[in-house]
Design an enzyme around this catalytic site. Structure first.
Site, PDB file in Angstrom:
ATOM      1  N   PRO A 145     -24.292   4.708 103.926  1.00 20.85           N
ATOM      2  CA  PRO A 145     -23.332   3.620 103.954  1.00 20.85           C
ATOM      3  C   PRO A 145     -22.353   3.727 105.106  1.00 20.85           C
ATOM      4  O   PRO A 145     -21.807   4.789 105.378  1.00 20.85           O
ATOM      5  CB  PRO A 145     -22.587   3.764 102.631  1.00 20.85           C
ATOM      6  N   GLU A 146     -22.153   2.618 105.762  1.00 22.13           N
ATOM      7  CA  GLU A 146     -21.069   2.487 106.731  1.00 22.13           C
ATOM      8  C   GLU A 146     -20.023   1.574 106.085  1.00 22.13           C
ATOM      9  O   GLU A 146     -20.111   1.251 104.915  1.00 22.13           O
ATOM     10  CB  GLU A 146     -21.596   1.915 108.051  1.00 22.13           C
TER      11      GLU A 146
END
Length: 264
Positions: free
Chosen positions: A2-3
DNA sequence: GATAATGTTGGTCG
DNA sequence: ACGACCAACATTAT
């Protein structure tokens, strides 16, 4: 995995848990070094994102800080007997629980009182992230622009996917020394970063696969930004802007995809 | 079996 | 102090 957009999507999905009490905590992975006693009985006052960190403010002043690293997920779901790769479950009333699922087990969770994430840089979707702020971060640094964008102490939340996508949009070669960017390029890059992150948040992030280790904003839905990726994971394909073949290189041990013709 | 994967940190060497 | 490069962490998927 995840960013910023994916973490933001998780945080939004967790909001129904705000104001509720943690009735039970199952620490299933000893590597987490968490004590259930620090969590059980605590009310959740807020759940917020800072960079790629997820911060639960508890009613005793402590904070539970989770980082998902490469393969983590954090979702509010109906309680189930078993979700594979669950490392932590925070049980709430009404048969709901917050599950921290993380196949690669690189994610972290800790409880602490201090608010220091102080090494984190500017939030790219905040009003503080101006063109001038970006210019100041870049000034005088000869490091290639893409690794600079991924440095969390400068900008908090960009990772490999969105750094590459922002550079494609701004038509900048990811290998360029940062300080050599022209004024107009800094302006374009600033706009591209804000645009790509905003669009990705609106799309609930990027889902790349369909296996257990892949990001999904909810148990049922997938992040739709994958359809809008222009360079990430597209080496060998034609650039949608100029038709040139997208190339892949490696920077600081991470793959970088870019168009060698229109990113200059 | 080799390789790569949405991330971070800590070390080394210039 | 800065920057480049690696190894490590752990596991899955191709």
């Amino acid at each position: 995995m995840p960013e910023l957009p994916e973490v933001e999507t998780f945080v939004r999905g967790l909001q129904p848990a705000v104001g509720r009490t943690i009735e039970g905590a199952d620490v299933l992975d000893p590597k987490l070094a968490l004590r259930p006693s620090g969590l059980v009985g605590r009310k959740i006052d807020s759940i917020e994102r800072r960079g790629k960190h997820i911060v639960f403010a508890l009613d005793d002043g402590e904070r539970l800080i989770v980082h998902l690293r490469m393969s983590g997920r954090l979702r509010l779901e109906r309680s189930r007997e078993e979700i594979p790769y669950t490392r932590l479950a925070l049980r709430l009333a009404r048969e709901q629980a917050i599950y921290f699922v993380d196949p690669r087990r690189l994610g972290t969770a800790r409880v602490c009182r201090d608010e220091l994430d102080e090494d984190l840089g500017v939030e790219p979707l905040s009003a503080e992230f101006t063109r001038e702020r970006l210019a100041a971060l870049i000034a005088g640094r000869r490091t290639p622009i893409k690794p600079l964008l991924m440095n969390q102490r400068r900008i908090a939340g960009l990772g490999n996917i969105y750094a590459a996508e922002a550079l494609w949009r701004a038509e900048i070669d990811p290998r360029r020394p940062s300080s050599e960017l022209a004024e107009a390029e800094v302006t374009a890059l600033h706009r591209s970063i804000v645009a790509v992150l905003t669009e990705a948040v609106g799309s609930l992030g990027t889902t790349l696969g369909s296996s257990v280790s892949d990001y999904r904003p909810t148990a049922a839905a997938v992040g739709e930004f994958r359809n809008r990726l222009r360079v990430y994971g597209r080496a060998g394909e034609a650039c949608e802007r100029c038709g040139e073949t997208i190339e892949r290189t490696v920077q600081q041990g991470r793959s970088t995809c870019f168009c060698p013709k229109c990113q200059t």
